[in-house]
Design an enzyme around this catalytic site. Structure first.
Site, PDB file in Angstrom:
ATOM      1  NE  ARG A   2      -4.600  -1.018   1.720  1.00 30.66           N
ATOM      2  CZ  ARG A   2      -5.120  -1.632   2.237  1.00 30.66           C
ATOM      3  NH1 ARG A   2      -5.252  -1.420   3.703  1.00 30.66           N
ATOM      4  NH2 ARG A   2      -6.456  -1.950   1.748  1.00 30.66           N
ATOM      5  CE  LYS A   8     -21.415 -15.285   8.027  1.00 32.63           C
ATOM      6  NZ  LYS A   8     -22.130 -14.013   9.582  1.00 32.63           N
ATOM      7  N   GLY A  45      -8.502  -7.269  -0.597  1.00 36.29           N
ATOM      8  CA  GLY A  45      -8.736  -7.737   0.750  1.00 36.29           C
ATOM      9  C   GLY A  45      -7.947  -8.918   0.802  1.00 36.29           C
ATOM     10  N   GLY A  93     -13.274  -3.084   0.836  1.00 31.26           N
ATOM     11  CA  GLY A  93     -14.706  -2.940   0.345  1.00 31.26           C
ATOM     12  C   GLY A  93     -14.910  -1.932  -0.468  1.00 31.26           C
TER      13      GLY A  93
HETATM   14  P1  AMP Z   1     -15.346 -12.922   2.611  1.00 32.64           P
HETATM   15  O1  AMP Z   1     -13.944 -11.563   3.393  1.00 32.64           O
HETATM   16  O2  AMP Z   1     -16.406 -13.334   2.391  1.00 32.64           O
HETATM   17  O3  AMP Z   1     -14.381 -12.771   1.038  1.00 32.64           O
HETATM   18  O4  AMP Z   1     -14.552 -13.955   3.266  1.00 32.64           O
HETATM   19  C1  AMP Z   1     -12.969 -14.422   3.535  1.00 32.64           C
HETATM   20  C2  AMP Z   1     -13.077 -15.798   4.500  1.00 32.64           C
HETATM   21  O5  AMP Z   1     -13.535 -16.570   3.894  1.00 32.64           O
HETATM   22  C3  AMP Z   1     -11.585 -16.399   4.705  1.00 32.64           C
HETATM   23  O6  AMP Z   1     -11.190 -16.158   6.061  1.00 32.64           O
HETATM   24  C4  AMP Z   1     -11.466 -18.414   4.701  1.00 32.64           C
HETATM   25  O7  AMP Z   1     -11.215 -18.019   5.898  1.00 32.64           O
HETATM   26  C5  AMP Z   1     -13.398 -17.332   5.177  1.00 32.64           C
HETATM   27  N1  AMP Z   1     -14.183 -19.036   3.710  1.00 32.64           N
HETATM   28  C6  AMP Z   1     -13.823 -19.585   2.734  1.00 32.64           C
HETATM   29  N2  AMP Z   1     -14.403 -21.348   2.509  1.00 32.64           N
HETATM   30  C7  AMP Z   1     -14.481 -21.135   3.641  1.00 32.64           C
HETATM   31  C8  AMP Z   1     -15.380 -22.107   4.157  1.00 32.64           C
HETATM   32  N3  AMP Z   1     -15.196 -23.265   3.304  1.00 32.64           N
HETATM   33  N4  AMP Z   1     -16.042 -22.104   5.731  1.00 32.64           N
HETATM   34  C9  AMP Z   1     -15.839 -21.183   6.167  1.00 32.64           C
HETATM   35  N5  AMP Z   1     -15.721 -20.524   6.171  1.00 32.64           N
HETATM   36  C10 AMP Z   1     -14.518 -20.139   4.446  1.00 32.64           C
END
Ligand code: AMP
Length: 400
Positions: free
Chosen positions: A38, A200, A353, A376
């Site tokens: 960064r 999610k 991210g 974000g």
């Molecule tokens: P995000 O911030 O929504 O991009 O989510 C990233 C996070 O999703 C990472 O920290 C991963 O550890 C988590 N992640 C990825 N796959 C899975 C999974 N199958 N079950 C639970 N967490 C997950």
């Protein structure tokens, strides 16, 4: 082209040029910088301002000090690295507003560089307090936003200050990020594939719905895949599922089918009884997830499927890891997909991210066309929404 003025469009010689940068770098427990991307990303703007003879005032946030002074988050930690990267002396001020700071800034010479203390030592920064924004504005003749990663926030140093300083313009990093992402979204070379993952569906719903209208293929991995699979009738054991997102997941899937968009979900996965790094693991087809076990990564058959799905892609946008890549036992799927994307003949864009971090861990950063520095902010752009901090800048007028 970005329809905002940039630092190149305005006269900055001998002017106090306030550059809002994003020096929010990761630090380890000994306060060493573990990744200075960064800082390096803002160097073109800072060097340009120095070369043009500006008085350069740099301001950023670092970590989450929650509105209080905290030595763990002082910008003093950044000064030495910045000096080394600029090959130039940087004057550190231990505050970001007030008479002492104004005095120091007003005695600057052309070409000097000052770094202000962490903006978020004041709660007023995140509250976008008008009085605080005016105090920041008192330091500046020209405002430059080069903090792409924070440009989706209405904070005092992002939108507040831009009400009181004219001109208010974009730095080179902001220009590059905005143009790359909007060009790809507006005119992608096809086939255009979105590879989406992360925890999610709920956190990325806007992005999935917007991207789905633009791409030829959607590949879904990570935790979010299990809400889709459960909605389709699979028994996913203890895997991450958002019951209130199941209906919308089906809608997304059905929309893709109606429009002829190819939709890929994992066909196998790595399962474990818990997320514990030492837990027992198994690779199973999607149909065979044991009750009480959870899927924490995509399996080798899914890697093959996803790799084939992207072989003919000409543009790939990747946002979200394929599994819990932070833990070795569940990182292979994410790394394998990183290699596959890196080796493709497509224009490859990584939405910042976690995904940027995963690409770095897979040692593929050099092999991607573009890695966004924003998490974000990039998500908001991919949702098709403008960024508050960019809207606050001066418009580029069409030449008469
Ligand atoms: P995000 O911030 O929504 O991009 O989510 C990233 C996070 O999703 C990472 O920290 C991963 O550890 C988590 N992640 C990825 N796959 C899975 C999974 N199958 N079950 C639970 N967490 C997950």
């Amino acid at each position: 082209m970005l329809n905002k003025l940039t630092i190149r469009d305005v006269n900055i010689r001998n002017k106090r040029v306030f550059i809002r940068v994003d020096f929010n770098v990761p630090l380890n427990s000994e306060l060493n910088i573990t990744d200075d991307t960064r800082i390096r990303s803002s160097l073109p703007t800072i060097n340009y301002a120095i070369d043009e003879g500006a008085k350069v005032i740099l301001a950023s946030h670092l970590g989450r000090p929650k509105g209080k002074k905290n030595p763990a988050f002082t910008m003093a930690t950044i000064v030495r690295r910045l000096q080394r990267l600029l090959n130039k002396n940087v004057i550190f001020l231990d505050d970001c507003i007030g008479p002492e700071v104004e005095k120091a800034v007003n005695s600057m010479e052309s070409g000097d560089v000052v770094l202000l203390e962490n903006l978020r030592f004041y709660p007023e920064e995140e509250q976008s307090d008008d009085g605080f924004a005016k105090k920041l504005a008192a330091l500046a003749d020209v405002y430059v936003n080069d903090a792409f990663g924070t440009s989706h926030r209405s904070h005092a140093s992002i939108t507040g200050i831009a009400k009181y300083v004219r001109p208010a313009v974009a730095g080179f990093l902001v220009k590059k990020e905005m143009e790359y992402i909007s060009d790809v979204m507006a005119n992608p070379v096809r086939p255009f594939v979105a590879v989406l993952g992360g925890a999610k569906v709920s956190g990325k719903l806007g992005m999935i719905e917007n991207l789905e209208k633009k791409v030829d293929k959607v590949v879904i991995g990570g935790g979010m895949a299990f809400t889709f699979l459960k909605a389709m009738g699979y028994d996913v054991g203890n895997s991450l599922v958002e019951p209130d997102m199941m209906e919308i997941a089906l809608k997304i899937y059905n929309y893709a089918r109606e429009k002829g968009i190819k939709f890929y979900l994992p066909v196998d996965c790595v399962v474990a009884p818990s997320m514990d790094p030492g837990a027992e693991t198994m690779i199973v087809p999607m149909q065979e997830i044991p009750k009480d076990w959870r899927a924490l990564d995509i399996g080798p058959a899914s890697v093959k499927l996803f790799t084939e799905a992207i072989t003919n892609a000409r543009t790939i946008l990747w946002n979200g890891p394929m599994g819990v890549f932070e833990i070795d036992a569940f990182s292979r799927g994410t790394f394998a997909v990183a290699h596959a994307i890196a080796e493709s003949y497509a224009l490859t864009i990584v939405g910042g991210g976690d995904t940027a971090n995963a690409v770095d861990k897979a040692r593929e950063s050099e092999n991607m066309s573009f890695i966004s520095t924003g998490g974000g902010a990039v998500l908001q752009l991919l949702e098709g929404k403008p960024l508050e901090g960019i809207m606050a800048l001066d418009d580029r007028k069409e030449k008469e």
